[in-house]
Design an enzyme around this catalytic site. Structure first.
Site, PDB file in Angstrom:
ATOM      1  N   LYS A   1      45.381  33.494  13.945  1.00  0.00           N
ATOM      2  CA  LYS A   1      46.415  32.878  13.138  1.00  0.00           C
ATOM      3  C   LYS A   1      47.573  33.981  12.271  1.00  0.00           C
ATOM      4  O   LYS A   1      48.019  32.925  12.193  1.00  0.00           O
ATOM      5  CB  LYS A   1      45.430  31.892  12.228  1.00  0.00           C
ATOM      6  CG  LYS A   1      44.659  30.782  12.524  1.00  0.00           C
ATOM      7  CD  LYS A   1      43.695  30.217  11.555  1.00  0.00           C
ATOM      8  CE  LYS A   1      43.401  30.430  10.100  1.00  0.00           C
ATOM      9  NZ  LYS A   1      41.673  30.974  11.393  1.00  0.00           N
TER      10      LYS A   1
ATOM     11  N   ARG B   1      41.968  22.606   5.395  1.00  0.00           N
ATOM     12  CA  ARG B   1      40.983  22.955   6.111  1.00  0.00           C
ATOM     13  C   ARG B   1      40.260  22.113   5.450  1.00  0.00           C
ATOM     14  O   ARG B   1      38.724  22.338   6.572  1.00  0.00           O
ATOM     15  CB  ARG B   1      40.728  23.991   5.232  1.00  0.00           C
ATOM     16  CG  ARG B   1      40.509  25.608   5.616  1.00  0.00           C
ATOM     17  CD  ARG B   1      39.986  26.948   5.120  1.00  0.00           C
ATOM     18  NE  ARG B   1      39.653  27.747   5.847  1.00  0.00           N
ATOM     19  CZ  ARG B   1      40.410  29.319   5.854  1.00  0.00           C
ATOM     20  NH1 ARG B   1      41.927  28.837   5.630  1.00  0.00           N
ATOM     21  NH2 ARG B   1      39.889  29.856   6.630  1.00  0.00           N
TER      22      ARG B   1
ATOM     23  N   ARG C   1      38.940  44.086  12.827  1.00  0.00           N
ATOM     24  CA  ARG C   1      39.534  44.185  12.193  1.00  0.00           C
ATOM     25  C   ARG C   1      39.890  44.909  10.806  1.00  0.00           C
ATOM     26  O   ARG C   1      39.101  44.822  10.275  1.00  0.00           O
ATOM     27  CB  ARG C   1      39.899  42.430  11.736  1.00  0.00           C
ATOM     28  CG  ARG C   1      40.714  42.486  10.761  1.00  0.00           C
ATOM     29  CD  ARG C   1      41.566  40.802  10.187  1.00  0.00           C
ATOM     30  NE  ARG C   1      40.366  40.451   9.643  1.00  0.00           N
ATOM     31  CZ  ARG C   1      40.076  38.747   9.741  1.00  0.00           C
ATOM     32  NH1 ARG C   1      41.143  38.074  10.490  1.00  0.00           N
ATOM     33  NH2 ARG C   1      38.981  38.171   9.365  1.00  0.00           N
TER      34      ARG C   1
ATOM     35  N   ARG D   1      37.337  43.448   5.304  1.00  0.00           N
ATOM     36  CA  ARG D   1      37.378  42.634   4.554  1.00  0.00           C
ATOM     37  C   ARG D   1      35.932  42.374   4.062  1.00  0.00           C
ATOM     38  O   ARG D   1      35.385  42.463   5.056  1.00  0.00           O
ATOM     39  CB  ARG D   1      38.009  41.495   4.775  1.00  0.00           C
ATOM     40  CG  ARG D   1      39.332  41.044   4.431  1.00  0.00           C
ATOM     41  CD  ARG D   1      40.294  40.063   5.343  1.00  0.00           C
ATOM     42  NE  ARG D   1      39.761  38.231   5.081  1.00  0.00           N
ATOM     43  CZ  ARG D   1      40.192  37.364   5.751  1.00  0.00           C
ATOM     44  NH1 ARG D   1      41.440  37.536   6.450  1.00  0.00           N
ATOM     45  NH2 ARG D   1      39.535  35.934   6.116  1.00  0.00           N
TER      46      ARG D   1
ATOM     47  N   ARG E   1      31.093  31.589   7.604  1.00  0.00           N
ATOM     48  CA  ARG E   1      32.672  30.952   7.744  1.00  0.00           C
ATOM     49  C   ARG E   1      32.553  30.542   8.754  1.00  0.00           C
ATOM     50  O   ARG E   1      33.877  29.351   9.464  1.00  0.00           O
ATOM     51  CB  ARG E   1      33.608  32.479   7.590  1.00  0.00           C
ATOM     52  CG  ARG E   1      33.937  33.185   6.284  1.00  0.00           C
ATOM     53  CD  ARG E   1      34.689  34.268   6.718  1.00  0.00           C
ATOM     54  NE  ARG E   1      35.554  33.869   6.973  1.00  0.00           N
ATOM     55  CZ  ARG E   1      36.320  35.412   7.538  1.00  0.00           C
ATOM     56  NH1 ARG E   1      35.289  36.649   7.405  1.00  0.00           N
ATOM     57  NH2 ARG E   1      37.535  35.366   8.597  1.00  0.00           N
TER      58      ARG E   1
HETATM   59  P1  AP5 Z   1      43.912  37.472  12.755  1.00  0.00           P
HETATM   60  O1  AP5 Z   1      45.025  37.056  12.754  1.00  0.00           O
HETATM   61  O2  AP5 Z   1      43.451  38.369  11.158  1.00  0.00           O
HETATM   62  O3  AP5 Z   1      42.706  36.527  12.792  1.00  0.00           O
HETATM   63  P2  AP5 Z   1      42.548  35.011  11.676  1.00  0.00           P
HETATM   64  O4  AP5 Z   1      42.610  33.812  12.691  1.00  0.00           O
HETATM   65  O5  AP5 Z   1      43.839  35.229  10.554  1.00  0.00           O
HETATM   66  O6  AP5 Z   1      41.430  35.076  10.707  1.00  0.00           O
HETATM   67  P3  AP5 Z   1      40.970  35.085   9.231  1.00  0.00           P
HETATM   68  O7  AP5 Z   1      39.623  35.664   9.288  1.00  0.00           O
HETATM   69  O8  AP5 Z   1      42.307  35.729   8.057  1.00  0.00           O
HETATM   70  O9  AP5 Z   1      40.986  33.356   9.153  1.00  0.00           O
HETATM   71  P4  AP5 Z   1      40.273  32.311   7.992  1.00  0.00           P
HETATM   72  O10 AP5 Z   1      40.882  31.862   8.400  1.00  0.00           O
HETATM   73  O11 AP5 Z   1      38.215  32.726   8.089  1.00  0.00           O
HETATM   74  O12 AP5 Z   1      40.744  33.454   6.660  1.00  0.00           O
HETATM   75  P5  AP5 Z   1      41.396  33.171   5.744  1.00  0.00           P
HETATM   76  O13 AP5 Z   1      42.380  34.546   5.420  1.00  0.00           O
HETATM   77  O14 AP5 Z   1      42.679  32.213   6.243  1.00  0.00           O
HETATM   78  O15 AP5 Z   1      42.693  37.860  13.786  1.00  0.00           O
HETATM   79  C1  AP5 Z   1      41.820  38.431  13.842  1.00  0.00           C
HETATM   80  C2  AP5 Z   1      42.245  40.235  14.246  1.00  0.00           C
HETATM   81  O16 AP5 Z   1      41.834  39.670  16.155  1.00  0.00           O
HETATM   82  C3  AP5 Z   1      42.908  40.614  14.039  1.00  0.00           C
HETATM   83  O17 AP5 Z   1      41.327  42.240  14.239  1.00  0.00           O
HETATM   84  C4  AP5 Z   1      43.657  41.599  14.921  1.00  0.00           C
HETATM   85  O18 AP5 Z   1      44.315  42.377  15.525  1.00  0.00           O
HETATM   86  C5  AP5 Z   1      43.255  40.558  16.608  1.00  0.00           C
HETATM   87  N1  AP5 Z   1      43.791  40.323  17.237  1.00  0.00           N
HETATM   88  C6  AP5 Z   1      44.877  39.019  16.681  1.00  0.00           C
HETATM   89  N2  AP5 Z   1      45.137  38.538  18.413  1.00  0.00           N
HETATM   90  C7  AP5 Z   1      44.690  38.993  18.914  1.00  0.00           C
HETATM   91  C8  AP5 Z   1      44.531  38.429  20.581  1.00  0.00           C
HETATM   92  N3  AP5 Z   1      45.070  38.200  21.267  1.00  0.00           N
HETATM   93  N4  AP5 Z   1      43.589  39.917  21.521  1.00  0.00           N
HETATM   94  C9  AP5 Z   1      42.975  40.581  21.029  1.00  0.00           C
HETATM   95  N5  AP5 Z   1      42.742  40.368  19.632  1.00  0.00           N
HETATM   96  C10 AP5 Z   1      43.864  39.823  18.640  1.00  0.00           C
HETATM   97  O19 AP5 Z   1      40.942  32.875   4.599  1.00  0.00           O
HETATM   98  C11 AP5 Z   1      39.948  33.127   4.131  1.00  0.00           C
HETATM   99  C12 AP5 Z   1      39.060  32.606   2.936  1.00  0.00           C
HETATM  100  O20 AP5 Z   1      40.348  32.326   1.864  1.00  0.00           O
HETATM  101  C13 AP5 Z   1      37.896  31.700   3.055  1.00  0.00           C
HETATM  102  O21 AP5 Z   1      37.287  31.657   4.180  1.00  0.00           O
HETATM  103  C14 AP5 Z   1      38.404  30.463   1.705  1.00  0.00           C
HETATM  104  O22 AP5 Z   1      36.595  30.920   1.075  1.00  0.00           O
HETATM  105  C15 AP5 Z   1      39.409  31.130   1.740  1.00  0.00           C
HETATM  106  N6  AP5 Z   1      40.364  29.714   1.449  1.00  0.00           N
HETATM  107  C16 AP5 Z   1      41.625  30.300   1.925  1.00  0.00           C
HETATM  108  N7  AP5 Z   1      42.057  29.411   2.596  1.00  0.00           N
HETATM  109  C17 AP5 Z   1      41.765  28.186   2.094  1.00  0.00           C
HETATM  110  C18 AP5 Z   1      41.986  26.433   1.491  1.00  0.00           C
HETATM  111  N8  AP5 Z   1      42.899  25.942   2.564  1.00  0.00           N
HETATM  112  N9  AP5 Z   1      40.450  25.626   0.960  1.00  0.00           N
HETATM  113  C19 AP5 Z   1      39.571  26.294   0.414  1.00  0.00           C
HETATM  114  N10 AP5 Z   1      39.162  28.022   0.644  1.00  0.00           N
HETATM  115  C20 AP5 Z   1      40.248  28.630   1.665  1.00  0.00           C
END
Ligand code: AP5
Ligand code: ZN
Length: 217
Positions: A13, A88, A127, A161, A172
């Protein structure tokens, strides 16, 4: 355009949001990045969020919804946005709908990134993100920085991370299936969802996403 991006942890994402936001000239709003920035700055909001994030649980809605709305106000939501990681759960989706209705605007689409679970586990395992800005995302095999351990964008140090440890990732994913997946149905009822496969090279996924958003809007 006003877009919500959904998909499991590690789906790509953040990676896609950076390109899509640039192509569409709209701000990328990631609640995960906002929380991480607050944690590294030691703010009260960061202190409230940290324990939940470290465990891989959702930060409570009372904290999250206010933060997301403040950011949307700053961005001037009417001009467009790409929301990544918000909403979410259904409560957050309802809060966003109410916010948009108060401003007389609506979403144009919800882009759902589909990736099998074994692939997200591999993506998360490799990552590395930047100390200066968690939106600077790399992968030890798939998206290598030019110099190992150094951010290509700003020269910052790359690290893993805390919530990317395997036991946290398991939780997660469970939280995603239980809390977040139901919002895809919520938005399907509004005929907003476009689902694409997020497998393949990053640039190819971006092309697919742009085509799907154009066709769906
Ligand atoms: P990446 O782009 O980093 O993936 P992502 O989908 O953004 O993954 P996240 O783990 O950041 O999502 P998440 O929803 O768990 O975390 P968030 O930060 O929102 O890509 C992943 C890896 O793959 C990278 O190394 C990249 O290089 C590689 N890659 C990408 N595309 C590729 C491809 N096509 N081919 C190969 N490799 C590829 O949330 C974290 C925490 O914050 C949550 O757990 C929660 O505690 C809190 N939080 C955030 N938002 C909320 C909310 N709305 N409500 C409550 N808590 C929240
Ligand atoms: Zn950086």
């Amino acid at each position: 355009m006003r877009i919500v991006l959904v998909g499991p942890p590690g789906a790509g994402k953040g990676t896609q949001a950076a390109f899509l936001a640039k192509n569409l000239s709209i701000p990328h709003i990631s609640t995960g990045d906002l929380f991480r920035a607050n944690i590294s700055q030691g703010t009260d909001l960061g202190k409230q969020a940290k324990a939940y994030m470290d465990a891989g649980n959702l930060v409570p809605d009372e904290v999250t919804i206010g933060m997301a709305e403040d950011r949307l106000d700053q961005a001037d939501a009417a001009d467009g946005f790409l929301l990544d990681g918000f909403p979410r759960n259904e409560q957050q989706a309802r809060a966003l709908d109410a916010y948009l209705a108060r401003h007389g605007i609506a979403l144009d689409g919800v882009l759902d990134l589909e990736v099998p679970e074994d692939e997200v586990v591999k993506r998360i395992a490799g990552r590395r993100i930047c100390r200066n800005d968690s939106a600077h995302v790399f992968h030890v095999e798939n998206q290598k920085p030019a110099v190992e351990g150094v951010c290509d964008i700003c020269g910052g140090e790359l690290y893993r991370r805390d919530d990317d440890a395997p036991d946290k990732v398991r939780n997660r994913l469970e939280v995603y299936h239980r809390e977040t997946e139901p919002i895809i149905d919520y938005y399907r009822k509004q005929d907003l969802v476009v689902t694409i496969s997020a497998l393949g090279p990053v640039a190819e996924v971006t092309r697919r996403a742009m085509a799907a958003l154009r066709a769906g809007s």
